[in-house]
Design an enzyme around this catalytic site. Structure first.
Site, PDB file in Angstrom:
ATOM      1  N   LYS A  82       2.152  -0.844 -10.930  1.00  0.00           N
ATOM      2  CA  LYS A  82       1.406   0.171 -11.659  1.00  0.00           C
ATOM      3  C   LYS A  82       2.276   1.419 -11.796  1.00  0.00           C
ATOM      4  O   LYS A  82       3.131   1.634 -10.934  1.00  0.00           O
ATOM      5  CB  LYS A  82       0.078   0.518 -11.000  1.00  0.00           C
ATOM      6  N   ILE A 135       8.708   0.799  -2.727  1.00  0.00           N
ATOM      7  CA  ILE A 135       7.563  -0.124  -2.710  1.00  0.00           C
ATOM      8  C   ILE A 135       8.014  -1.586  -2.608  1.00  0.00           C
ATOM      9  O   ILE A 135       7.324  -2.416  -2.011  1.00  0.00           O
ATOM     10  CB  ILE A 135       6.632   0.107  -3.923  1.00  0.00           C
TER      11      ILE A 135
END
Ligand code: NAP
Length: 316
Positions: A91, A14
């Site tokens: 997250k 990510i």
């Protein structure tokens, strides 16, 4: 507003796909360094093996963004806050709710920004959906979050370890949108978690919630999905059926497209983080993680077929 000297911690999928490009394009930030095992990171940026080594070498970093697996997030966040840095958390914001609460207290005490980022809430159709629903009475909600773990988390064994959350790693994104667009809290009533016989975390979940108003909220998560991937939320109201599709990118009402825009979740996250840093405010909403914790507390657990990353693995 002064440029924020920021560092990325954890340079995996990510960070490469989203954080680095978003920071590279933003005039609000200067990417000062990256800390990741084996010095992974982009060319032209100072790279370190650990957070400590990086903060020792580049002490004037203002902020760090943590793109590590959740199991190591608390320790790194606590350390960065203790060294006077603003912190953004990918997250989920932690592996337990107590960790998140402790970080919140620490940030407040130290006068630093803590941002628990829910990237899906920054998808373009989420705010229009919230506004549309605000004026209507909800009758029922159906969340379908089905993606192929082999495509989106190739080889990431941490997903299957305790704290890795399994299917809730993506499923929590659906919950982060649902909790943002529905005006009412909802509570888990029952659930079924399907756990591969050779793994620790669920590969699928079937959850049933009720809102405080009594309308049903069902959620089906599945990481075995091949073919078309599903990231949809359907909300039936007294004035039509809203569908948020493609993870919040598109909004339909009664099948007609109402809203669609370019996906800019991570630029949106970093814009929000910059605003928080400027005002030395924090934004920490643990509600989606609370729902996941409830699912682990309340659900029935079923053992299902073992999971392997590829067909060769069992004989290796
Ligand atoms: P990943 O590819 O496994 O990357 C995690 C990175 O963190 C790896 O480079 C890892 O290095 C590094 N790391 C581990 N421990 C570290 C430490 N103590 N200090 C510094 N770096 C450390 O995982 P990912 O897919 O990027 O996911 C990371 C987080 O982003 C997860 O919470 C996930 O939910 C979230 N996220 C992922 C996606 C996605 O599509 N993949 C989308 C949105 C959000 P090693 O590999 O050498 O251990």
């Amino acid at each position: 507003m002064p440029v924020i000297k920021i560092a990325i911690v954890g340079f995996g999928k990510i960070a490469r796909d989203q954080h680095y490009p978003a920071l590279f394009d933003s005039p609000a930030y200067q990417l000062a360094a990256v800390a990741s095992p084996d010095g992974a990171g982009p060319e032209g940026v100072d790279r370190y093996d650990t957070l400590d080594a990086m903060l020792d070498a580049v002490p004037d970093i203002d902020a760090v963004t943590l793109c590590v697996p959740p199991s190591v997030r608390y320790v790194l966040a606590a350390k960065a806050l203790a060294r006077g840095k603003h912190v953004m958390l990918e997250k989920p914001p932690g592996t337990t709710l107590n960790e998140v609460a402790a970080l919140q207290r620490q940030a407040e005490k130290g006068g630093k920004t803590l941002f628990a980022a829910w990237h899906s809430r920054f998808a373009p159709a989420v705010e229009p959906a919230r506004t549309w629903l605000d004026k209507r009475k909800v009758r029922s909600v159906d969340i379908q979050w089905k993606e192929d773990v082999r495509v989106w988390h190739p080889g990431q064994d941490w997903i299957w370890e305790p704290g890795g959350m399994g299917v809730f790693d993506p499923g929590i994104n659906g919950l982060s949108i649902a909790t943002a667009i529905l005006g009412q809290p909802f509570f888990l009533r029952k659930g079924v978690l399907e756990v591969p016989a050779n793994r620790q975390t669920p590969i699928a979940a079937d959850l049933y919630f009720e809102s405080t108003d009594g309308y049903p909220v069902s959620a089906v998560f599945d990481s075995r999905q091949t073919g078309p991937q599903l990231w949809d939320i359907h909300v039936t109201t007294d004035e039509g059926r809203l569908t948020l599709s493609k993870g919040g990118s598109q909004m339909f009402v009664d099948g007609e497209l109402q809203h669609e825009a370019e996906e800019r979740e991570y630029p949106g996250l970093y814009q929000r983080f910059a605003e928080l840093v400027e005002s030395v405010g924090s934004e920490v909403d643990a509600t989606p993680l609370q729902h996941v914790a409830d699912a682990f507390l309340l659900s029935e657990r079923r053992s299902v077929d073992p999971f392997y990353w590829n067909d060769l693995e069992p004989s290796e």
